[in-house]
Design a protein around this motif. Structure first.
Motif, short mmCIF file in Angstrom:
data_model
loop_
_atom_site.label_atom_id
_atom_site.label_comp_id
_atom_site.label_asym_id
_atom_site.label_seq_id
_atom_site.Cartn_x
_atom_site.Cartn_y
_atom_site.Cartn_z
N VAL A 130 0.85 -1.20 0.00
CA VAL A 130 0.00 0.00 0.00
C VAL A 130 0.88 1.25 0.00
O VAL A 130 0.65 2.20 -0.74
CB VAL A 130 -0.94 -0.01 1.24
CG1 VAL A 130 -1.59 1.35 1.44
CG2 VAL A 130 -2.01 -1.08 1.07
N LEU A 131 1.93 1.21 0.82
CA LEU A 131 2.82 2.36 0.91
C LEU A 131 3.55 2.61 -0.41
O LEU A 131 3.60 3.74 -0.91
CB LEU A 131 3.84 2.13 2.03
CG LEU A 131 4.88 3.24 2.22
CD1 LEU A 131 4.21 4.56 2.59
CD2 LEU A 131 5.89 2.86 3.29
N PHE A 132 4.09 1.56 -1.00
CA PHE A 132 4.85 1.73 -2.24
C PHE A 132 3.95 2.22 -3.38
O PHE A 132 4.36 3.05 -4.19
CB PHE A 132 5.54 0.42 -2.65
CG PHE A 132 6.55 -0.08 -1.63
CD1 PHE A 132 7.11 0.80 -0.71
CD2 PHE A 132 6.93 -1.42 -1.59
CE1 PHE A 132 8.03 0.35 0.23
CE2 PHE A 132 7.85 -1.86 -0.66
CZ PHE A 132 8.40 -0.98 0.27
N THR A 133 2.72 1.69 -3.41
CA THR A 133 1.77 2.13 -4.45
C THR A 133 1.53 3.63 -4.30
O THR A 133 1.51 4.37 -5.30
CB THR A 133 0.42 1.38 -4.30
OG1 THR A 133 0.70 -0.01 -4.32
CG2 THR A 133 -0.54 1.73 -5.42
N SER A 134 1.36 4.07 -3.07
CA SER A 134 1.07 5.49 -2.84
C SER A 134 2.30 6.35 -3.08
O SER A 134 2.19 7.48 -3.56
CB SER A 134 0.57 5.69 -1.42
OG SER A 134 -0.54 4.85 -1.20
N LEU A 135 3.48 5.81 -2.76
CA LEU A 135 4.71 6.58 -3.00
C LEU A 135 4.95 6.82 -4.48
O LEU A 135 5.62 7.79 -4.86
CB LEU A 135 5.91 5.84 -2.40
CG LEU A 135 6.15 6.05 -0.91
CD1 LEU A 135 7.22 5.09 -0.41
CD2 LEU A 135 6.56 7.48 -0.61
N SER A 136 4.41 5.96 -5.31
CA SER A 136 4.58 6.19 -6.75
C SER A 136 3.74 7.37 -7.21
O SER A 136 3.97 7.94 -8.27
CB SER A 136 4.22 4.93 -7.54
OG SER A 136 2.85 4.66 -7.37
N ASN A 137 2.75 7.76 -6.39
CA ASN A 137 1.94 8.94 -6.72
C ASN A 137 2.51 10.20 -6.10
O ASN A 137 2.52 11.25 -6.70
CB ASN A 137 0.49 8.75 -6.24
CG ASN A 137 -0.21 7.67 -7.05
OD1 ASN A 137 0.07 7.50 -8.22
ND2 ASN A 137 -1.08 6.93 -6.41
#
Lengths: 382, 872
Positions: free
Chosen positions: A325-332
């Motif tokens: 979840v964190l990595f997905t959001s960090l890509s944004n």
């Protein structure tokens, strides 16, 4: 009129710089690797001691997720660097290490793995406006708060209700001793309190508390005696895996027919090893179904086993999801303050056991499973 | 991307660098490669040996716990040397004395703890059967090393070694710190260290204990994966962001891994140092090579750089910017010198060429002749301004067109095309020809074309060069000349006829008047004769007009009343001007006199009015003619130095026509300048007016506005009233006398008629029809005559010669000269030779009587002169 015109000089300089650059690169790049653009993620949990099973397994889940994403090139070309910190299950140490992580300017923190530790540091992360994603914190005290805390486990409420329904209403137990570890009281006390509330509804119901503080010196045989003195028809153990295992062993030595229940806190491999046959039949309430057969879940379990040589537990599972979840959001966005909003805005993430839907306060809504132990393995209770 | 230009300088510089750098680079790299290889091999071997050595040591160490537990089994189980009660104590002594274990347990066949040391009642009968080592030990019936797990007692990572017994097993909980103690003995460089990991990659021993206590798994390292795959050796890897070399050895007993880790930079420090040295050697050598290359090439190539720059300047005709080339080697100096000579030569040549070009261009552009070039396809490739003027087009308009496109008809276009083809085929000698072309504005122009071939240096025909002359005006001039010659002929003819005709008319008039004198004025005969006289006078006027028309009339300036001439002229104009043009006249009849030739003044008016009427002929308008007295100041006559301030008669001719464009206003008095269509005007009208005005020392001004109209003002100096007046006797009574008069005329009729008239008036008249005879008579009797009246045109001797001779003989005798027509005499000439009067035939008797009497009277008054005219 000169031998070299300005243009020619420029060209010559370019050639010189080019040659020097090539030589410098050839000479020095072999020795080190630039980490200027690395993304630092903090991890905080109990990594040592008797209760380190959640922390270590959780950390390994995050490492697996990190290695997977780094293998694919990282996030927008930036590699993830994990900075693990051991809170030693001590609130003061927890504060210290979280302060260190904030000072290291991490993008976000994954942890803690127990509710009491989370309660100790949640104000710090809110002040620093750094997102904390906890894989296994489930205390109800952090429910419905708009802060920088997000978790992968649902709040205790549903799990407690589920287990209480089963023990009181379905199994019809009326004298239940709740033995709970005060060391993680933010979590454990909620179980007792919630069970206790049922007394007002069911007149013949008796919920008896036996609190204790976990330590290497604790004598489980004495605790078992204390529990059995109440002659309960069932016992709810709210403690870590090793404590729960030892309590099971001691209780079963005295009363092999006693019905035992426990929480997701204890539901690890260490419990299975240390409880032996005494753990057979114990019932847990958890959001983690070890038998879940989705492709993602199987892949995760296989990957974890290959990487760490042991099967994952629920902490690995939720920590892996937290990292994703964190990595997905960090890509944004890589703005720490914005991360929370990004996650809340995205709301729905693909998890290992179906989609994870996170509400506006950062709490996911998950299904509670009742699990038991048969032949040394966790199985779903019919 | 760096682009490399293949210039001599670049190539030479690069060659220098390559020659200097490549050998160093090759030797350096070869040495480095060899050194690296050897050193790397040495380091790898050394570290691997160390790993293997450590592995052996650990293996040896691990045999101790197994041996100890086996001894326990032997003592407790096989030999039963220790009683059941003492087993715990026995185990305690094992733990205490051997310092290998944290704890030793003996499990029964169900996995329950039966004995434990150090003793802890808590663990009695605790079931351990779910630990993997339990089943594995039973299964293998041999000792078994477990994975690490968190110890219930210590809370630290622990592993067990279990040895089967006949019933159950003995389990020793190994203290991992012992492994760390072993691995810590290893010393590799400054930062090298040893790690021990289990079969899953979990760290069992590490100089940083945290890695053990936190159960770090290092299976992500390539070295570990290689080791777990059974591949002992030395590998390069990344560990905690550092490049490391790791040598791995497998502990035979447990299959654990012993890894010797050393930082690459430390292990390969000598190689890196050599690399850096080599790098700087190459850099310095390259820099030195570049420096030497630059310095060496500077002397060689600097002149070339100057030369290149100078060539560019010369190419751009910037000769003065070409710099002097610095001295270098002899060959280059010679080249430089030759280049300078060449530059000067080119400069001189170009200047001459430019001069020639300027001259040529100036000539071409100022030539009044059109110049056109066309190629073999007939396409026009060049035209000059004169050509464009002839063609009534803008500059370059006709470039690209074909020469036959200018022809006025389709047939002539085809004809021109064929003509060109023939010329190209046969190439005859060029001859000029005349043709007509149509201009861009559609006007037809007569032109003369003088052409020639345009060839290249090899005499290959490229096209044609033509000189075009607009001969339209020339043609008009020719036409005018023809007309003038015709008029001249008519004039000559008219002059000849007029002389005789005037003599005849003189006779008719004279005799008729003689007869009339004898009759009563109211009688029928008198009236008839009066009609004859009027008819004769009309004939007289007719002759006068003929002479005027043929420009043969005498232009005699005399005091004249302009008003009368104007009125007469306007009468004539009214008949010839369209009725759409209204004539308004405002003529001051009391404006007085000017000294001028009435005929020419008449012509001035006619020309101005005709011009005005032409400008209004399409739409009609108003023609206004005024005459008034004006006073001109110094300012008014500033541009006319011939004039003096004073009173002038102003003739103004105004029209409401189209007006004159400002750009042609200053050309309207030029001969043959006309804005009218070809054939409509000769362009002489205003030119004649201007000539007449100038001849009379008068002034003409024009004021015109386009679309409003034009005003012409002509100013003649007003003369005073005491100017010799025309003597006119209006009385019917003829003056008479008795003096002696000699009348000489070759026309016998006229001599008779004059004699009759004079005799009747009382004079004593002698007549002669031959001038020589008359002279002879006069010579013989000079004092017998008081007056001589002689005709001008006579055979043998003219009246003029006769007068001169008579006056030479007797200067005091008055002579009256008359003529029917003569181009050789006029009043002025007559006066100049001494004649006292001059009159034109035909004349009336009354005129004769008055003149004779006047002359005689004046002679009698001591030779006082009175100019007497018979005109009017």
């Amino acid at each position: 009129m000169r031998f070299f015109t300005r243009f020619q000089k420029k060209r010559l300089k370019k050639l010189l710089y080019f040659t020097l650059s090539i030589l410098l690169i050839a000479n020095f790049t072999s020795g080190c690797e630039s980490n200027k653009s690395d993304l630092k993620i903090g991890l905080v949990g109990g990594l040592t001691g008797r209760h380190s099973d959640l922390g270590v397994y959780g950390r390994n889940g995050v490492i697996l997720a990190m290695e997977e994403i780094n293998k694919k090139g990282g996030i927008d070309g930036q590699k993830i660097i994990l900075i693990p910190k051991d809170d030693k299950q001590n609130p003061e140490i927890a504060k210290k290490v979280v302060r260190e992580l904030i000072a290291e300017d991490v993008s976000a923190i994954i942890g803690h793995f127990t509710s009491t530790m989370t309660m100790a540091t949640v104000n710090m992360i809110n002040e620093a406006k750094i997102l904390m994603i906890s894989p296994t914190t489930s205390t109800n005290k952090l429910t419905g708060i708009d802060d920088y805390f997000i978790r992968m486990m649902s709040p205790n409420k549903a799990a407690i209700k589920s287990l209480a329904d089963y023990t009181i209403n379905k199994a019809g137990f009326r004298k239940i001793v709740v033995i709970y570890d005060v060391l993680n009281k933010s979590f454990s006390k909620e179980w007792y309190n919630t069970f206790k509330k049922h007394e007002s509804v069911i007149p013949d119901l008796s919920i008896i508390p036996v609190p204790y503080t976990s330590s290497p010196e604790i004598r489980f045989s004495e605790l078992a005696t204390k529990v059995l003195e109440h002659k309960p028809d069932s016992v709810l153990i709210v403690s870590s895996a090793l404590d729960a295992a030892m309590l099971c062993q001691q209780l079963k030595i005295s009363d092999s027919s006693l019905h035992l229940f426990s929480t997701m806190w204890a539901m690890t491999d260490d419990f299975l090893k240390h409880s032996g046959p005494a753990g057979e039949g114990i019932i847990f309430a958890n959001w983690f179904n070890k038998e879940y057969q989705s492709e993602k879940s199987l892949k995760f379990r296989k990957g974890y086993l290959e990487r760490f040589g042991r099967p994952p537990n629920f902490a690995s599972h939720f920590a892996y999801e937290a990292a994703q979840v964190l990595f997905t959001s960090l890509s944004n966005t890589q703005n720490s303050a914005e991360l929370k909003n990004t996650i809340l805005k995205t709301r729905e993430f693909k998890g290992l056991q179906g989609n994870i839907v996170i509400d506006e306060f950062g709490d996911p809504l998950r299904k509670v499973f009742l699990m038991t132990v048969i032949k040394g393995q966790y199985v779903l209770l019919d | 991307m760096l682009k490399f230009r293949k210039s001599l300088k670049n190539v030479l510089t690069l060659n220098f660098i390559l020659v200097a750098v490549i050998p160093i680079l090759v030797i350096g790299l070869a040495s480095l490669s060899l050194l690296t290889q050897n050193l790397s091999s040495e380091i790898r071997t050394k570290n691997l040996s160390l790993a293997k050595s450590l592995s052996s040591e650990v293996d040896m160490f691990l045999s101790h716990p197994v041996a100890t537990l086996k001894m326990v089994v032997d003592i407790v189980d096989k030999d039963q040397l220790v009683s059941q009660k003492s087993i715990n104590n026995f185990l305690e002594s094992i733990v205490r004395n051997h310092n290998l274990f944290d704890m030793v347990q003996i499990l029964d066949s169900h996995g329950n703890i039966k004995f434990i040391a150090p003793f802890n009642g808590e663990f009695s009968n605790i079931n351990m059967s779910h630990f993997p080592f339990y089943d594995a030990t039973l299964k293998t019936k041999s000792h078994f090393w477990s994975q690490t797990f968190i110890s219930m007692q210590t809370g630290l990572p622990t592993l067990t070694v279990s040895v089967p017994m006949s019933q159950g097993m003995v389990v020793g909980y190994l203290n991992l710190n012992i492994l760390t103690t072993i691995s810590d003995k290893v010393e590799i460089g400054q930062n090298g260290y040893a790690i021990i990991a289990d079969q899953e990659g979990n760290v069992l021993s590490h100089p940083i204990y945290k890695n053990v206590s936190e159960q770090r798994n290092i299976k992500n390292l390539k070295i570990v994966r290689e080791g777990l795959a059974g591949n002992e050796g030395t590998y390069l890897d990344m560990l905690d962001h550092n490049q490391v070399i790791g040598s791995i050895s497998i502990i035979p007993q447990t299959k654990w891994l012993v890894i010797i880790i050393q930082k690459y930079s430390e292990a390969f420090a000598p190689v890196i140092k050599i690399k850096i040295m080599l790098f700087w050697s190459v850099v310095l050598t390259a820099a030195l090579a570049i420096f030497i290359a630059i310095k060496s090439l500077q002397k060689t190539l600097l002149p070339f750089s100057y030369l290149i720059t100078s060539v560019k300047h010369v190419t751009n005709s910037n000769y003065d910017a070409a710099e002097s080339i610095p001295l270098s080697y002899d060959e280059i100096n010679e080249l430089s010198h030759s280049f300078e000579i060449m530059t000067n030569a080119v400069k001189d040549r170009q200047q001459s060429l430019q001069e020639s070009e300027r001259l040529y261009r100036s000539l071409i552009e100022t030539l009044p002749y059109g110049i056109q070039e066309n190629n073999l396809e007939g396409i026009i490739t060049f035209t000059n301004p004169a050509y464009e003027k002839i063609m009534e087009c803008h500059s370059g308009d006709l470039i690209g067109e074909r020469i036959w496109d200018l022809k006025k008809s389709e047939s002539s276009k085809i004809e021109q095309q064929k003509y060109l083809e023939k010329i190209i085929e046969y190439q005859p000698p060029p001859t000029p020809y005349f043709t007509q072309i149509k201009t861009k504005k559609g006007n037809i122009v007569d032109i003369q074309i003088d052409w020639n071939y345009k060839r290249d240096n090899d005499q290959i025909l490229l096209g044609f060069i033509s000189i075009i002359t607009d001969i339209t005006d020339q043609k008009i001039l020719e036409e005018n000349l023809r007309q003038a010659q015709k008029m001249e002929a008519i004039g000559t003819l008219t002059g000849g006829i007029a002389h005789d005709f005037n003599n005849i008319l003189t006779a008719i008039l004279g005799y008729t008047e003689l007869v009339q004198c004898d009759l009563k004025p109211d009688s029928e005969q008198w009236k008839d004769l009066d009609s004859v006289i009027r008819a004769a006078n009309r004939a007289k006027d007719l002759v006068k007009h003929m002479l005027t028309f043929s420009r043969k009339s005498e232009h005699q300036k005399m005091p004249m009343k302009v008003s009368l001439v104007m009125i007469e002229a306007l009468k004539l104009l009214r008949a010839s001007i369209p009725t759409t043009i209204e004539i308004i006249q405002d003529i001051d009849e009391n404006s007085g006199y000017i000294f001028a030739d009435p005929t020419q003044i008449h012509q001035v008016l006619m020309n101005l009015c005709t011009n005005a009427s032409h400008s209004m002929e399409n739409h009609g308008g108003i023609l206004e003619v005024t005459l008034k007295v004006v006073k001109l100041s110094e300012n008014d006559i500033l541009l006319n130095p011939d004039l003096k301030p004073g009173q002038y008669l102003e003739i103004c001719v105004r029209d409401s026509g189209t007006g004159i464009s400002p750009d042609v206003l200053n050309r309207i008095f030029d001969p043959f300048f006309t804005t009218k269509d070809t054939g409509r005007g000769t362009g002489m009208g205003l030119s004649v007016v201007h000539g007449i005005v100038k001849n009379h020392r008068a002034m003409i001004k024009v004021d015109s506005k386009l679309g409003v109209g034009t005003r012409f003002y002509v100013y003649f100096k007003k003369i005073q009233k005491n100017t010799p007046q025309i003597i006119k006797n209006t009385s019917n009574h003829l003056p008479s006398g008795n003096e002696r008069i000699l009348v000489v005329d070759d026309e016998i009729t006229l001599t008779k008629m004059i004699k009759t008239v004079l005799v009747r008036l009382g004079y004593n008249v002698t007549t002669k029809t031959n001038s020589l005879e008359a002279l002879s008579l006069f010579y013989s009797q000079p004092d017998n005559f008081d007056l001589i009246i002689t005709d001008q045109t006579m055979p043998q001797m003219t009246g003029r010669e006769l007068t001169i001779k008579i006056l030479a003989c007797r200067p005091d005798i008055p002579v009256i000269l008359s003529t029917g027509f003569s181009s050789t005499i006029n009043q002025e000439k007559a006066m100049n030779i001494g004649a006292k009067a001059f009159f034109m035939k035909p004349f009336e008797n009354k005129e004769l009587a008055i003149i004779v009497r006047k002359v005689l009277d004046d002679t009698n008054k001591n030779h006082s002169k009175t100019i007497i005219s018979s005109s009017e």
